[in-house]
Design an enzyme around this catalytic site. Structure first.
Site, short mmCIF file in Angstrom:
data_model
loop_
_atom_site.label_atom_id
_atom_site.label_comp_id
_atom_site.label_asym_id
_atom_site.label_seq_id
_atom_site.Cartn_x
_atom_site.Cartn_y
_atom_site.Cartn_z
N LEU A 19 -1.29 3.86 -3.30
CA LEU A 19 -1.62 4.54 -2.06
C LEU A 19 -1.96 3.60 -0.91
CD1 LEU A 19 -3.58 7.66 -3.36
CD2 LEU A 19 -1.14 7.40 -2.87
N HIS A 20 -2.36 2.36 -1.20
CA HIS A 20 -2.70 1.46 -0.10
C HIS A 20 -1.49 1.10 0.76
CE1 HIS A 20 -1.73 -1.68 -3.23
NE2 HIS A 20 -1.00 -2.10 -2.22
N ASP A 21 -0.29 1.37 0.29
CA ASP A 21 0.94 1.09 1.06
C ASP A 21 1.21 2.12 2.15
OD1 ASP A 21 1.64 -1.19 -0.38
OD2 ASP A 21 2.94 -0.10 -1.75
N GLU A 42 -7.33 1.24 -7.38
CA GLU A 42 -7.08 0.42 -6.19
C GLU A 42 -8.19 -0.61 -6.01
OE1 GLU A 42 -4.68 0.47 -3.82
OE2 GLU A 42 -3.62 2.34 -4.20
#
Length: 127
Positions: free
Chosen positions: A33-35, A62
């Site tokens: 999800l950090h992308d 994460e």
């Protein structure tokens, strides 16, 4: 680890595929999800919701940043890198909790740990 009969890795595209494969009790989003920007993260979590049975869980593993977005240092530095190279950044447990809650997940909690590339996981359960 002797778990090959219990774990399946599935190739795909969150944004192109109509849905995620179902029939699994857990979906692990490890360093995914950090992308992405918030809107796309929420879309991914909604697809997980649709694919999971009642009682199924989504695990977001994460490098989590604190609510002030100042640390811990590895998470804050990675977040800066993501801001430069992608549309995303490293998010806080509070942000992930809100998104999971909005998608309908319950029993949302954060588990902290130290591992290469991650320092925690936010877990939500589909009722």
């Amino acid at each position: 680890a002797g778990l090959s009969e219990r774990i399946e890795a599935v190739a795909g595209d969150f944004f192109v595929d109509a849905r995620l494969p179902d029939g699994h009790d857990t979906i692990l989003l490890s360093m995914i999800l950090h992308d992405w920007a918030e809107e796309r993260c929420r879309a991914i979590l909604q697809k997980c919701w649709t694919a999971l049975p009642s009682g199924g869980q989504v695990i977001i593993a994460e490098l989590l940043v604190n609510d002030e977005r100042t640390g811990p240092p590895p998470a804050a530095l990675m977040s800066l890198n993501m801001l430069v190279e992608t549309e995303g950044r490293n998010y806080t447990p509070t942000e992930y909790t809100r998104w999971l809650h909005d998608a309908g997940y319950q029993n949302i909690h954060t588990v902290w740990f130290e591992a290469p590339g991650a320092n925690g996981a936010v877990v939500g359960t589909k009722p």
